[in-house]
Scaffold this active site. Structure first.
Site, PDB file in Angstrom:
ATOM      1  N   CYS A   1      24.858  -3.144  25.137  1.00 39.18           N
ATOM      2  CA  CYS A   1      24.352  -1.652  25.681  1.00 39.18           C
ATOM      3  C   CYS A   1      22.960  -1.374  24.951  1.00 39.18           C
ATOM      4  O   CYS A   1      22.189  -0.276  25.600  1.00 39.18           O
ATOM      5  CB  CYS A   1      25.484  -0.915  25.410  1.00 39.18           C
ATOM      6  SG  CYS A   1      25.829  -0.846  23.576  1.00 39.18           S
TER       7      CYS A   1
ATOM      8  N   CYS B   1     -16.105  15.232  -3.229  1.00 40.01           N
ATOM      9  CA  CYS B   1     -17.265  15.482  -2.460  1.00 40.01           C
ATOM     10  C   CYS B   1     -17.368  16.027  -1.149  1.00 40.01           C
ATOM     11  O   CYS B   1     -18.046  16.144  -0.401  1.00 40.01           O
ATOM     12  CB  CYS B   1     -17.947  14.223  -2.553  1.00 40.01           C
ATOM     13  SG  CYS B   1     -17.036  12.938  -1.334  1.00 40.01           S
TER      14      CYS B   1
ATOM     15  N   CYS C   1     -12.386   7.228  -2.736  1.00 38.47           N
ATOM     16  CA  CYS C   1     -13.597   7.825  -2.305  1.00 38.47           C
ATOM     17  C   CYS C   1     -14.915   6.651  -2.266  1.00 38.47           C
ATOM     18  O   CYS C   1     -15.341   6.510  -3.422  1.00 38.47           O
ATOM     19  CB  CYS C   1     -13.868   8.918  -2.506  1.00 38.47           C
ATOM     20  SG  CYS C   1     -15.300   9.782  -1.587  1.00 38.47           S
TER      21      CYS C   1
ATOM     22  N   HIS D   1      27.481   3.021  20.290  1.00 38.53           N
ATOM     23  CA  HIS D   1      27.226   2.636  21.737  1.00 38.53           C
ATOM     24  C   HIS D   1      26.106   3.297  22.192  1.00 38.53           C
ATOM     25  O   HIS D   1      25.500   4.194  21.458  1.00 38.53           O
ATOM     26  CB  HIS D   1      28.466   3.243  22.578  1.00 38.53           C
ATOM     27  CG  HIS D   1      28.349   2.849  24.074  1.00 38.53           C
ATOM     28  ND1 HIS D   1      28.210   1.649  24.483  1.00 38.53           N
ATOM     29  CD2 HIS D   1      28.514   3.493  25.111  1.00 38.53           C
ATOM     30  CE1 HIS D   1      28.133   1.611  25.853  1.00 38.53           C
ATOM     31  NE2 HIS D   1      28.398   2.885  26.074  1.00 38.53           N
TER      32      HIS D   1
HETATM   33 ZN   LIG Z   1     -15.717  11.702  -2.599  1.00 48.02          ZN
END
Ligand SMILES: [Zn+2]
Lengths: 359, 659
Positions: A33, A173, A217, A301
Site C-alpha cells: 500500500c 564582516c 568566513c 497502512h
Molecule cells: Zn566574515
C-alpha cells in the site's frame, strides 16, 4: 467489492460527470500500500500523469523494449487511462515486480516508507530520462552549449524541482554568502497543533551559528559567528511536502510515529520566498494527500485522498470512495500526546494554480 | 486628551512579545500573563470550567459561547447549556445549568440570544441544518425551523438576530447560503421556489416566490463554499460574511449592496469581528493571519502574524481601547452623518421598487403595517445596541457613571484598538491597532461615515417617528454620535476607576500619548526583519500611497451589475497586490502584544467583558480570565495572587477528563 464500485459509479453519475476520468483501485500485493498510495497520488498530479502517458506514447513509436520502472509505470497509467469503465481495479503486478527487482530495500513483504518510495521513484525516473536523453544526444544536438545540470534536466525537474537558498551572514564582516540547493520535495519538521504553513515558515527562521558550529568566513579567513537562514528561491510547479512523522528513538532503538495534529489548507502560499521580485508568489492547490494509518513506519497502512474535478476521492488499495471535503480534517492528526496511532497526513502534493485569465 | 489604562503604562517590558523563531520547545500552558495594563489571571474558581462527559476533541464542533446579561449559552459535543454567569462576581456553576439539552444524531453548532422585555429568546443552529428557537428561562415554547430540511440540508455555521428586531434572524450554512427567517412564519414542507432579487460580484439574493407567507424571506448565495461566520456591524448598518472561498464580504444590509471585499492571503476565512465603532473589520483564517480592513478606506490596512495555526476567533476588546477627544472630528462626523440619510433613503426606495412589498424593506416605508418588523421596536437605542452586540454587555453601559459625563464630550474618537484572537494553535494573541496604522494617508478624502451609531436604524422613517428618537435628521445623527461615544467612554471606565494607572500619568498631556504610541509601534515591529513597516512615519505613508494607488479605483468598481466578470474578479492571483489582497510586504505586518498558549486543545471562543474575558476550547472547557485589578471585585477569594513574573502552569486536573 463490485457493489462498491457501482456505487461509486452511481455517485459519479449523479455529479453528472461527463469528463473522461478513471478512478481505479490498486490491488495490494502484501503490504504494497505504500506503493499504491503514492502511485495514486501521482496519477492525480495531472502534469506528472500527462508526462508519463506521453512517454508511453513515444515509447510505442520508438519500440524501445527494455523494461524499466518508468516503462512499467507508463504501462500501468496507460492501462488505467484507457479503460472503458470509469471505475474498477487494476493489479500493478508488473510494476511491483520491477520495483523489487531494482531495489533490494523494497524486495520483501514488509511495510515500507511511502516517502522513501516517492523519492526513489522520482529520482529513478529522472535518472532514466537523463540517461535516455544523453544517449540520444550523441551528435549535432549536443552543441547548444548548455551546462551539465541543464542537460540533465528532465520533466521530473520541470514539475517537482524547486530551489532553496542558504543565506549566511558573517557577524564579523557582515558579508553575505548564499548557496543554492535544489529539491524535489521538502521534508518538514512538525509541531503539535500547528499548520503546515507554519512548519514551513519555521524552516526559514534565522539560526545563529556559534561556538562549535561557527562558520568559516572566506572574507575573514577564519571561523566566525554567523546568522543563517534558508529561504525558497524558486517555487516548483508541484510542491511535495513530506511531514517528518517518523522519529528515531534511541531509547527504543526504532522509529516511532509522531501523530501531531498539523492542519493543511486546501490552498496555500509560502511565507518564505526569498524575494517577491520575479513574478508573483505562487498560489498552490492541494491535489493529493498520502495518509499513514497506524502506529509506526513498519506497522500500519497507507491510503490516499485526491481531488479530481472539484470533488474528493479516497483510495484505499482496491477500494475507491467519494469523500466529503469536510472529512479531510480526519487526517490532520491528533492532539493527544499519549496516543501514537493515527490516520494522519504524511505527504502533501500541492499544484501551482494558473491564473484564470491565462488558462 | 484622554488616556486609557492601556495607554497609561509606558513600559512594555511587562509584555512578552512572541518571537516567531522560538520553536521546538514544549511550551507550558499559561494561567496568567502580563500586558501593559497589568496581569490577567485565570479565574480558578472550581466551577469556572465544565467537564463534558463523553466528549472527544476529535469531534468537529467548536465550543462557542453566547452571552446575554447574566446568561451564558455554550455548546459542547451533543449538548447545549444555558447557565447563569455572574462572571467574577459570583461563583458560576456551569455544571448546574438552567437549561441543558442533549441532541441525538446531531450537534448544536451556534447560538444567539435576543432579549426584550423579560423574554429571552435563544436561537440554536444544528449540524443537520435545522434551527431551534426557545426561551431557556420560561421554557414556554420551542420552535423548529427547516425541520424537514427542505430549505438547506447542510450544517448551520452561524446564526444572528437582525439587530433591533424581535423576529428576524439570519442563518448561514456550510452550503454557502444565508437565509433570512421571520420568527412567526412557517417553513413549509416543500422546497421553496426562489426568484432572483439582486445580484453582484460573487453573490446573488433570491426571494421566495410565495412572497412573504413562508420562510425564508430571502436566500443569499455568497461566494463558493461554506459561509463560516457572519457579523452585523455595531451600527447595524452593515453585514459582513467570511467564507471558505477566502473572501470577507461587507454588505449594506438594507440596500443589499456589496460595500467591500477582502481576499485572504490564502485559504478560507474562519472568523470575523467589527470594531466597536464599526470602522474596522478584523478577520482570521487558514493563512494563520489576522487581517484588518478599513471600511472607510476600503482596503486591508494591516495583517498580524503570531499564530502557529488557523485563527478560529477574533474579537475586539472595547474595554481596552484608547480614546481621545478631537474637536475637529466632531465636525467631520456631523458632515458625513448628515449625508447619510439621503443616500440611505435613495437606496431604500431603489430596493423598494425592485421588491414591491418585500417584508423587511416594507417596514422602512410605513411604521404601521408591520410593527413587529421594526428593528428598533424593543426599547431605547442603547439597550438595543447592547442586546445585539457581542462586544458590550448591556449592564455595564447602562450602569456606567461615565455615560452621563461623556455626553458632554461627544467628539471623542478611538485612536488605538485592542483585539484578541485564538486559534487551533491553542494560543491567545492580543493585538493593538495603533494610530500610526489606522491613520489614513495624507490627502485622502473620506468616503464613508466616521462614526456609526449602533442604532443606525433610527434613520429609518419609521424610527424617526418613534418617540424614543428625535425626528430631526441632524439630531438623530447627533444621538448616533452620542451612542458611539458612550461606547468609547465606556472603554475608559477601567482606567478611570481602576488602580492600574501610574499616578504620574497626565491624561491631558499630548506628549504622554505620543510617547506611548511610538513605544508601541517600535515594540511591535522591532523583531520583524523583513517588515516594510517602520516607525519612520513619513516613509510608511509614502508606501501606503504607492502601494494602494489602486484602492480607490477598486472600491468604485464594486458596482453590482457587473456579475458577468465576477469569476475573473474573484481570481486570487489577479487580486494579489491590490487593496483586496495586498502582498505581504505591502501592508504593516503586526506582531502580537502577547501570544500565550493557554489551553491543551484548540481554542474555539473568545469574548471580552468588562471585568474579564472568556475563552473556550475544543475539550469543552470554559475559562474565565480576570482583568488586571479586578480581583478586588470578586466576592469569592481566589487563590493567592501570584507575583507578576510568575507564569505557573495550569494545574494538572485540567488535562484530564477527556474521554
Ligand atoms: Zn566574515
Amino acid at each position: 467489492m463490485g457493489g462498491n464500485i457501482s456505487q461509486l459509479e452511481k455517485e459519479l453519475n449523479c455529479e453528472s460527470l461527463t469528463v473522461n476520468e478513471h478512478y481505479f483501485g490498486l490491488v495490494n500485493f502484501g503490504n504494497s500500500c505504500y506503493c499504491n498510495s503514492v502511485l495514486q497520488a501521482l496519477y492525480f498530479c495531472r502534469p506528472f500523469r500527462q508526462k508519463v502517458l506521453e512517454y508511453k506514447a513515444k515509447n510505442k513509436r520508438v519500440s524501445q523494449n527494455k523494461e524499466t520502472l518508468l516503462t512499467c509505470l507508463a504501462d500501468l497509467y496507460h492501462h488505467i487511462a484507457t479503460q472503458k469503465k470509469k471505475t474498477g481495479t487494476v493489479a500493478p503486478k508488473k510494476f511491483i515486480a520491477r520495483l523489487k527487482k531494482e531495489n533490494v530495500v523494497f524486495d520483501n513483504f514488509l511495510q515500507q516508507d511511502a516517502h522513501e518510495f516517492f523519492n526513489y521513484l522520482l529520482n529513478t525516473i529522472a535518472d532514466l530520462l537523463a540517461a535516455e536523453k544523453s544517449g540520444n544526444q550523441t551528435g549535432p544536438t549536443d552543441n547548444n552549449g548548455k551546462n551539465n545540470s541543464d542537460s540533465n534536466r528532465t520533466w521530473i525537474q520541470d514539475i517537482f524541482q524547486g530551489t532553496l537558498t542558504n543565506e549566511t551572514r558573517c557577524l564579523n564582516c557582515e558579508s553575505l554568502s548564499s548557496k543554492d540547493e535544489d529539491f524535489l520535495d521538502l521534508s518538514v519538521e512538525i509541531q503539535q497543533n500547528t499548520s503546515i504553513t507554519h512548519c514551513l515558515r519555521v524552516f526559514s527562521n534565522t539560526e545563529t551559528l556559534s561556538s562549535e558550529h561557527k562558520y568559516y568566513c572566506e572574507n575573514c579567513c577564519s571561523k566566525q559567528e554567523a546568522q543563517k537562514r534558508m529561504r525558497i528561491k524558486k517555487l516548483p510547479m508541484i510542491l511535495a511536502l513530506h511531514l517528518k512523522r517518523f522519529k528515531y528513538m534511541e531509547s527504543q532503538n526504532r522509529h516511532t510515529k509522531i501523530s501531531y495534529r498539523v492542519v493543511f489548507p486546501l490552498e496555500l502560499r509560502l511565507f518564505n520566498k526569498a524575494s517577491n521580485k520575479g513574478g508573483d508568489d505562487k498560489l498552490y492547490d492541494l491535489v493529493a494527500v498520502v495518509i499513514h494509518c497506524g502506529p509506526g513506519p513498519n506497522r500500519g497502512h497507507y491510503i490516499t485522498i485526491v481531488k479530481s474535478f472539484g470533488f474528493w476521492l479516497l483510495f484505499d488499495d482496491e477500494m475507491v470512495e467519494k469523500m466529503d471535503v469536510s472529512s479531510i480534517e480526519d487526517f490532520y492528526g491528533i492532539t493527544s500526546d499519549t496516543q501514537k496511532s493515527s490516520e494522519s497526513c504524511y505527504i502533501l502534493l500541492y499544484q501551482a494554480r494558473e491564473s484564470m485569465l491565462s488558462s | 486628551m484622554n488616556c486609557s489604562a492601556s495607554a497609561g503604562q509606558d513600559s512594555v517590558s511587562g509584555a512578552t512579545l512572541l518571537n516567531p523563531s522560538t520553536t521546538g520547545k514544549e511550551e507550558t500552558v499559561k494561567c496568567q500573563f502580563v500586558t501593559r495594563e497589568g496581569t490577567y489571571k485565570l479565574f480558578k474558581g472550581d466551577n469556572c470550567r465544565t467537564t463534558v462527559v463523553g466528549y472527544t476533541p476529535q469531534t468537529n464542533t467548536p465550543v462557542k459561547c453566547s452571552f446575554s446579561g447574566d446568561l451564558i449559552c455554550f455548546n459542547a459535543a451533543k449538548e447545549l447549556y444555558v447557565c447563569n454567569y455572574k462572571g467574577i462576581k459570583n461563583a458560576t456553576d456551569l455544571n448546574n445549568p438552567i437549561d441543558k439539552r442533549s441532541y441525538k444524531g446531531l450537534y448544536p453548532t451556534c447560538h444567539d440570544f435576543n432579549v426584550f422585555a423579560d423574554n429571552v429568546h435563544l436561537l440554536v443552529g444544528l449540524s443537520a441544518g435545522q434551527i431551534q428557537l426557545m426561551d431557556p428561562i420560561k421554557k414556554e415554547f420551542c420552535k423548529l425551523y427547516n425541520e424537514e430540511r427542505v430549505i438547506d440540508k447542510t450544517k448551520v455555521t452561524c446564526i444572528k438576530w437582525v439587530p433591533g428586531s424581535m423576529n428576524l434572524f439570519l442563518v448561514s450554512h456550510s452550503s454557502g447560503q444565508l437565509y433570512v427567517y421571520k420568527e412567526d412564519l412557517p417553513c413549509g414542507s416543500t422546497t421553496p421556489h426562489y426568484q432572483l432579487f439582486k445580484q453582484g460580484e460573487g453573490f446573488a439574493i433570491y426571494t421566495c416566490k410565495t412572497k412573504s407567507t413562508r420562510n425564508p424571506l430571502y436566500r443569499w448565495v455568497i461566494g463558493e463554499g461554506s459561509i463560516n461566520e457572519i457579523a452585523f456591524s455595531p451600527c447595524s448598518k452593515y453585514l459582513a460574511t467570511v467564507s471558505q472561498d477566502g473572501f470577507l464580504r461587507v454588505f449594506n444590509y438594507d440596500t443589499m449592496e456589496l460595500v467591500g471585499r477582502v481576499r485572504s492571503y490564502f485559504g478560507g476565512l474562519l472568523c470575523i469581528c467589527w470594531s466597536p465603532d464599526s470602522k474596522f473589520v478584523v478577520v482570521g483564517g487558514e493563512d494563520d493571519l489576522v487581517t484588518v480592513w478599513s471600511l472607510q478606506e476600503k482596503r486591508v490596512i494591516a495583517r498580524g502574524q503570531g499564530h502557529k495555526s488557523w485563527v478560529n476567533v477574533v474579537a475586539f476588546d472595547p474595554y481596552t481601547t484608547t480614546v481621545r477627544d478631537a474637536v475637529d472630528s466632531a465636525n467631520e462626523a456631523f458632515g458625513e452623518e448628515s449625508e447619510t440619510p439621503a443616500t440611505r433613503s435613495e437606496n431604500i426606495s431603489h430596493s423598494l421598487n425592485d421588491s414591491n412589498h418585500l417584508q423587511h424593506h416594507s417596514s422602512t416605508s410605513s411604521s404601521s403595517t408591520i410593527p413587529s418588523l421594526n428593528r428598533n421596536h424593543c426599547g431605547s437605542p442603547s439597550i438595543e445596541f447592547n442586546n445585539h452586540s457581542t462586544h458590550l454587555t448591556c449592564n455595564t453601559v447602562n450602569k456606567s457613571p461615565i455615560i452621563n459625563s461623556s455626553r458632554n464630550s461627544p467628539s471623542s474618537i478611538i485612536t488605538s484598538y485592542r483585539f484578541g484572537s485564538v486559534g487551533q494553535d491553542t494560543q491567545l494573541c492580543l493585538w493593538e491597532l495603533t494610530e500610526d496604522i489606522i491613520k489614513q494617508p495624507v490627502g485622502r478624502s473620506r468616503t464613508s461615515i466616521l462614526l456609526h451609531s449602533p442604532t443606525n436604524g433610527s434613520q429609518h422613517p419609521l424610527n424617526s417617528s418613534s418617540s424614543h428618537v428625535s425626528s430631526s435628521a441632524q439630531q438623530s445623527a447627533y444621538c448616533s454620535n452620542l451612542t458611539s461615544t458612550d461606547k468609547c467612554h465606556n472603554t475608559l471606565l477601567p482606567s478611570q476607576t481602576g488602580n492600574c494607572l501610574p499616578n504620574n500619568c497626565n491624561y491631558l498631556d499630548p506628549d504622554v500619548y505620543t510617547d506611548h504610541t511610538t513605544n508601541t509601534i517600535s515594540s511591535s515591529t522591532s523583531s520583524t526583519g523583513n517588515n516594510s513597516f517602520t516607525n519612520k512615519h513619513g516613509q510608511t505613508r509614502k508606501e501606503h500611497k504607492k502601494n494602494f494607488s489602486l484602492a480607490s479605483r477598486n472600491s468604485d468598481k464594486n458596482s453590482l451589475n457587473k456579475a458577468s466578470h465576477s469569476k475573473l474578479n474573484d481570481d486570487p492571483i489577479k487580486l494579489l497586490g491590490t487593496s483586496i489582497c495586498p502582498r505581504l510586504d505591502e501592508v504593516p505586518l503586526l506582531e502580537p502584544l502577547i501570544c500565550k498558549k493557554i489551553a491543551h486543545e484548540r481554542l474555539t471562543a473568545l469574548v471580552f467583558k468588562e471585568d474579564f474575558f472568556v475563552t473556550a476550547c475544543q475539550e469543552g472547557y470554559i475559562f474565565t480570565w480576570v482583568r488586571p485589578n479586578k480581583w478586588e471585585n470578586m466576592q469569592i477569594a481566589p487563590s493567592p495572587i501570584p507575583s507578576i513574573d510568575e507564569e505557573a502552569a495550569l494545574v494538572d486536573d485540567n488535562e484530564s477528563t477527556v474521554v
